[in-house]
Design a protein around this motif. Structure first.
Motif, PDB file in Angstrom:
ATOM      1  N   LYS A   1       0.819  -1.206   0.000  1.00  0.00           N
ATOM      2  CA  LYS A   1       0.000   0.000   0.000  1.00  0.00           C
ATOM      3  C   LYS A   1       0.857   1.262   0.000  1.00  0.00           C
ATOM      4  O   LYS A   1       0.492   2.263  -0.612  1.00  0.00           O
ATOM      5  CB  LYS A   1      -0.939  -0.005   1.213  1.00  0.00           C
ATOM      6  CG  LYS A   1      -2.045  -1.037   1.127  1.00  0.00           C
ATOM      7  CD  LYS A   1      -2.952  -0.958   2.342  1.00  0.00           C
ATOM      8  CE  LYS A   1      -4.093  -1.969   2.239  1.00  0.00           C
ATOM      9  NZ  LYS A   1      -4.973  -1.920   3.433  1.00  0.00           N
ATOM     10  N   THR A   2       1.963   1.233   0.713  1.00  0.00           N
ATOM     11  CA  THR A   2       2.803   2.426   0.825  1.00  0.00           C
ATOM     12  C   THR A   2       3.673   2.630  -0.398  1.00  0.00           C
ATOM     13  O   THR A   2       4.122   3.745  -0.653  1.00  0.00           O
ATOM     14  CB  THR A   2       3.705   2.329   2.068  1.00  0.00           C
ATOM     15  OG1 THR A   2       4.477   1.120   1.995  1.00  0.00           O
ATOM     16  CG2 THR A   2       2.868   2.304   3.340  1.00  0.00           C
ATOM     17  N   GLY A   3       3.926   1.591  -1.174  1.00  0.00           N
ATOM     18  CA  GLY A   3       4.736   1.725  -2.372  1.00  0.00           C
ATOM     19  C   GLY A   3       6.200   1.469  -2.100  1.00  0.00           C
ATOM     20  O   GLY A   3       6.631   1.320  -0.948  1.00  0.00           O
ATOM     21  N   PRO A   4       7.015   1.419  -3.157  1.00  0.00           N
ATOM     22  CA  PRO A   4       8.442   1.128  -2.998  1.00  0.00           C
ATOM     23  C   PRO A   4       9.176   2.289  -2.329  1.00  0.00           C
ATOM     24  O   PRO A   4       8.764   3.449  -2.442  1.00  0.00           O
ATOM     25  CB  PRO A   4       8.930   0.929  -4.437  1.00  0.00           C
ATOM     26  CG  PRO A   4       7.971   1.719  -5.269  1.00  0.00           C
ATOM     27  CD  PRO A   4       6.644   1.610  -4.571  1.00  0.00           C
ATOM     28  N   GLU A   5      10.254   1.960  -1.664  1.00  0.00           N
ATOM     29  CA  GLU A   5      11.087   2.982  -1.024  1.00  0.00           C
ATOM     30  C   GLU A   5      12.144   3.439  -2.036  1.00  0.00           C
ATOM     31  O   GLU A   5      13.164   2.796  -2.234  1.00  0.00           O
ATOM     32  CB  GLU A   5      11.766   2.415   0.229  1.00  0.00           C
ATOM     33  CG  GLU A   5      12.567   3.451   1.004  1.00  0.00           C
ATOM     34  CD  GLU A   5      13.192   2.873   2.255  1.00  0.00           C
ATOM     35  OE1 GLU A   5      14.040   3.559   2.855  1.00  0.00           O
ATOM     36  OE2 GLU A   5      12.832   1.729   2.618  1.00  0.00           O
ATOM     37  N   LEU A   6      11.861   4.542  -2.681  1.00  0.00           N
ATOM     38  CA  LEU A   6      12.721   5.024  -3.758  1.00  0.00           C
ATOM     39  C   LEU A   6      13.924   5.776  -3.207  1.00  0.00           C
ATOM     40  O   LEU A   6      13.857   6.373  -2.131  1.00  0.00           O
ATOM     41  CB  LEU A   6      11.922   5.940  -4.701  1.00  0.00           C
ATOM     42  CG  LEU A   6      10.746   5.281  -5.431  1.00  0.00           C
ATOM     43  CD1 LEU A   6       9.992   6.298  -6.263  1.00  0.00           C
ATOM     44  CD2 LEU A   6      11.231   4.135  -6.308  1.00  0.00           C
ATOM     45  N   PRO A   7      15.036   5.755  -3.939  1.00  0.00           N
ATOM     46  CA  PRO A   7      16.219   6.489  -3.477  1.00  0.00           C
ATOM     47  C   PRO A   7      15.990   7.988  -3.556  1.00  0.00           C
ATOM     48  O   PRO A   7      15.162   8.468  -4.339  1.00  0.00           O
ATOM     49  CB  PRO A   7      17.305   6.042  -4.473  1.00  0.00           C
ATOM     50  CG  PRO A   7      16.553   5.671  -5.704  1.00  0.00           C
ATOM     51  CD  PRO A   7      15.260   5.068  -5.220  1.00  0.00           C
ATOM     52  N   SER A   8      16.729   8.721  -2.749  1.00  0.00           N
ATOM     53  CA  SER A   8      16.625  10.180  -2.734  1.00  0.00           C
ATOM     54  C   SER A   8      18.009  10.778  -2.570  1.00  0.00           C
ATOM     55  O   SER A   8      19.002  10.066  -2.386  1.00  0.00           O
ATOM     56  CB  SER A   8      15.711  10.644  -1.602  1.00  0.00           C
ATOM     57  OG  SER A   8      16.319  10.410  -0.344  1.00  0.00           O
ATOM     58  N   ILE A   9      18.074  12.088  -2.608  1.00  0.00           N
ATOM     59  CA  ILE A   9      19.343  12.781  -2.450  1.00  0.00           C
ATOM     60  C   ILE A   9      19.914  12.576  -1.054  1.00  0.00           C
ATOM     61  O   ILE A   9      21.124  12.741  -0.830  1.00  0.00           O
ATOM     62  CB  ILE A   9      19.167  14.291  -2.746  1.00  0.00           C
ATOM     63  CG1 ILE A   9      20.512  14.942  -3.057  1.00  0.00           C
ATOM     64  CG2 ILE A   9      18.459  14.987  -1.606  1.00  0.00           C
ATOM     65  CD1 ILE A   9      21.153  14.466  -4.328  1.00  0.00           C
TER      66      ILE A   9
ATOM     67  N   THR B   1      11.979  -3.628  -8.081  1.00  0.00           N
ATOM     68  CA  THR B   1      12.100  -5.086  -8.087  1.00  0.00           C
ATOM     69  C   THR B   1      11.665  -5.672  -6.751  1.00  0.00           C
ATOM     70  O   THR B   1      10.877  -6.631  -6.690  1.00  0.00           O
ATOM     71  CB  THR B   1      13.557  -5.502  -8.372  1.00  0.00           C
ATOM     72  OG1 THR B   1      13.920  -5.041  -9.671  1.00  0.00           O
ATOM     73  CG2 THR B   1      13.702  -7.017  -8.311  1.00  0.00           C
ATOM     74  N   GLN B   2      12.161  -5.100  -5.671  1.00  0.00           N
ATOM     75  CA  GLN B   2      11.785  -5.578  -4.339  1.00  0.00           C
ATOM     76  C   GLN B   2      10.292  -5.415  -4.094  1.00  0.00           C
ATOM     77  O   GLN B   2       9.639  -6.293  -3.524  1.00  0.00           O
ATOM     78  CB  GLN B   2      12.581  -4.819  -3.281  1.00  0.00           C
ATOM     79  CG  GLN B   2      12.252  -5.265  -1.860  1.00  0.00           C
ATOM     80  CD  GLN B   2      13.095  -4.531  -0.824  1.00  0.00           C
ATOM     81  OE1 GLN B   2      13.988  -3.764  -1.164  1.00  0.00           O
ATOM     82  NE2 GLN B   2      12.800  -4.757   0.443  1.00  0.00           N
ATOM     83  N   PHE B   3       9.754  -4.277  -4.540  1.00  0.00           N
ATOM     84  CA  PHE B   3       8.337  -4.004  -4.288  1.00  0.00           C
ATOM     85  C   PHE B   3       7.428  -4.963  -5.053  1.00  0.00           C
ATOM     86  O   PHE B   3       6.541  -5.590  -4.471  1.00  0.00           O
ATOM     87  CB  PHE B   3       8.028  -2.557  -4.680  1.00  0.00           C
ATOM     88  CG  PHE B   3       6.574  -2.204  -4.568  1.00  0.00           C
ATOM     89  CD1 PHE B   3       5.973  -2.083  -3.325  1.00  0.00           C
ATOM     90  CD2 PHE B   3       5.804  -1.995  -5.707  1.00  0.00           C
ATOM     91  CE1 PHE B   3       4.629  -1.756  -3.223  1.00  0.00           C
ATOM     92  CE2 PHE B   3       4.467  -1.672  -5.609  1.00  0.00           C
ATOM     93  CZ  PHE B   3       3.871  -1.548  -4.366  1.00  0.00           C
ATOM     94  N   TYR B   4       7.665  -5.111  -6.363  1.00  0.00           N
ATOM     95  CA  TYR B   4       6.769  -5.929  -7.178  1.00  0.00           C
ATOM     96  C   TYR B   4       7.051  -7.422  -7.039  1.00  0.00           C
ATOM     97  O   TYR B   4       6.126  -8.239  -7.111  1.00  0.00           O
ATOM     98  CB  TYR B   4       6.884  -5.533  -8.649  1.00  0.00           C
ATOM     99  CG  TYR B   4       6.272  -4.208  -8.973  1.00  0.00           C
ATOM    100  CD1 TYR B   4       4.904  -4.004  -8.818  1.00  0.00           C
ATOM    101  CD2 TYR B   4       7.041  -3.160  -9.445  1.00  0.00           C
ATOM    102  CE1 TYR B   4       4.316  -2.781  -9.115  1.00  0.00           C
ATOM    103  CE2 TYR B   4       6.470  -1.926  -9.750  1.00  0.00           C
ATOM    104  CZ  TYR B   4       5.110  -1.752  -9.583  1.00  0.00           C
ATOM    105  OH  TYR B   4       4.544  -0.543  -9.871  1.00  0.00           O
TER     106      TYR B   4
END
Length: 270
Positions: free
Chosen positions: A14-22, A213-216
């Protein structure tokens, strides 16, 4: 226990993948926190990469034989590539001999630091923040000013840069500040930004692919969407291979531009 794991997977979906950030490039210190010697993840990667590079070179040199094996042959091929195809090709052998150690050090160090971005356990290029690229660029900056002052003299070099021969005076008035800006700021700035921006972009691309990849593929409870995760995994693998190519390419570009900038400080190169 199974229900708790299932609930966590549903929540993650529900929260979605943890995407990289600066923020990935500004990690908190992990050693000596609160002291002037604080070491965070990127600094630790730089230390480890430097030690490994020195060990590889020293052990290879110590075990060098007249008839080289495969590993020694590989290292010697890389050394000859930097010497012959970068330094000597731009400067010539007589002049370039002085700068072979510097350019070789730049090439191998930047290449090793860049490769850290695809090494498991590191997953971050040691050049992905502005500090190290700026140090390398300032080294080049100092060297081409030293060469200019030694070969032409400070004021003669500066006059030649601000007022190129054969250019009318009104044009000199316009070009002078631009040329001064180039030798003082634009050259080191472009070397710095080109290197660390490419490494940041590479990290974000690879990390984004692995996050999806981890999320899906792992976290999502929907089995029908698992093939999407497999596609993201293939994309991540492709970007890892591309990042290895970029690591070598950026080391080459930095080394050859540094050689060109130094060579332009010599009298016959106008």
């Amino acid at each position: 226990m199974v229900s708790q794991v299932s609930a966590q997977l549903v929540l993650a979906a529900k929260t979605g993948p943890e995407l990289p950030s600066i923020d990935d490039f500004l990690p908190d210190p992990i050693l000596f926190q609160g002291t002037p010697f604080a070491i965070n993840r990127i600094i630790l990667i730089r230390i480890v990469a430097t030690i490994v590079l020195l060990l590889v070179m020293c052990i290879t040199a110590k075990r060098a034989k007249l008839v080289p094996g495969r590993w020694q042959g590989l290292i010697e091929t890389l050394l000859e590539f930097v010497r012959d195809n970068i330094v000597y090709q731009v400067m010539g052998e007589e002049r370039g001999r002085r700068y072979v150690p510097m350019i070789t050090t730049l090439f191998f160090t930047i290449f090793a630091f860049n490769l850290c971005g695809v090494i498991p356990g590191m997953n971050m290029a040691a050049t992905a923040t502005v500090t190290m690229p700026l140090v390398f660029a300032l080294w080049t900056f100092v060297q081409y000013w030293i060469a200019a002052c030694r070969e032409k003299g400070f004021f003669k070099y500066l006059r030649g840069e601000l007022m190129p021969p054969g250019v009318p005076l009104p044009i000199d008035i316009i070009l002078g500040p631009i040329n001064l800006l180039e030798v003082l700021i634009i050259r080191p700035f472009s070397l710095t930004v080109r290197l660390f921006a490419n490494m940041i972009a590479g990290h974000l691309l690879v990390a984004t692919c692995l996050a999806f990849t981890q999320f899906y593929l792992i976290e999502s409870p929907n089995w029908g969407i698992k093939p999407v995760g497999a596609l993201w995994l293939l994309g991540g693998f492709a970007f890892v291979c591309f990042e290895m190519f970029v690591a070598a390419l950026q080391a080459y570009v930095f080394a050859i531009l540094s050689t060109v900038y130094i060579n332009q400080s010599y009298p016959e190169v106008e």
